[in-house]
Design an enzyme around this catalytic site. Sequence first.
Site, PDB file in Angstrom:
ATOM      1  CD  GLU A  49      17.343 -39.669  54.703  1.00  0.00           C
ATOM      2  OE1 GLU A  49      18.395 -40.318  54.557  1.00  0.00           O
ATOM      3  OE2 GLU A  49      17.311 -38.502  55.153  1.00  0.00           O
ATOM      4  CG  HIS A  83      20.247 -39.951  57.599  1.00  0.00           C
ATOM      5  ND1 HIS A  83      20.552 -40.073  56.258  1.00  0.00           N
ATOM      6  CD2 HIS A  83      21.380 -40.267  58.274  1.00  0.00           C
ATOM      7  CE1 HIS A  83      21.809 -40.467  56.129  1.00  0.00           C
ATOM      8  NE2 HIS A  83      22.334 -40.588  57.344  1.00  0.00           N
ATOM      9  CB  CYS A 102      24.319 -37.799  56.043  1.00  0.00           C
ATOM     10  SG  CYS A 102      25.358 -38.846  57.111  1.00  0.00           S
TER      11      CYS A 102
END
Length: 225
Positions: free
Chosen positions: A208, A206, A96
């Site tokens: 994750e 992202h 990001c």
Amino acid sequence: MTVPGTAEKTAEKTARKKVVVFDYGFGNVRSAERALARVGAEVEITRDYDKAMNADGLLVPGVGAFAACMRGLREARGDWVIERRLAGGRPVMGICVGMQILFARGIEHGVETEGLEEWPGTVGPLQADVVPHMGWNTVQAPAGSELFAGLDPDARFYFVHSYAVHDWSMETHNPVMDAPKVTWATHGKPFVAAVENGALWATQFHPEKSGDAGAQLLTNWIGTL
């Protein structure tokens, strides 16, 4: 789409690698820690210089404003860590705003801030009718991408951002070096969604927070350490 459990099965075959999530005050460090642990990495959240330098991989997250992230990174000596690691060919991955600060500059609300200048280019406002770009989107990865290996072309990743890089100008004429592999996504005008450039990889989205697709992508990165 990625088959559920693929990342975990792949991780079982991969020796545990030590990854430092660099903690400079601007990132979802706990989410990154959990995601990396899920794919078999030994993870530590720290800004300790020696630990960050000696880890197999360094992950640099980032949320918020470009200028604030750059200020926090410099205060934590993160700019020095990234530069030294890359000089030695040691893997670094940005996520990001942790990707955006790798570019030459960022412009937010008319204010220009110098980035790390690992890549040329300017991070500017998204050129789209709806901002921020928040939610799931597909990407267009280049042929031979290691980052997206094993992922379905229709795999979706989670984005949340109002700024991006819309133009890529870096080329290499060195016959011994591969040209950077650039992945694009579209929200209004196409923007850079990921870059693979030697030891330096980064994603605007992202991983994750991107479920099994994100887990496979992180597994791919861990597999290169």
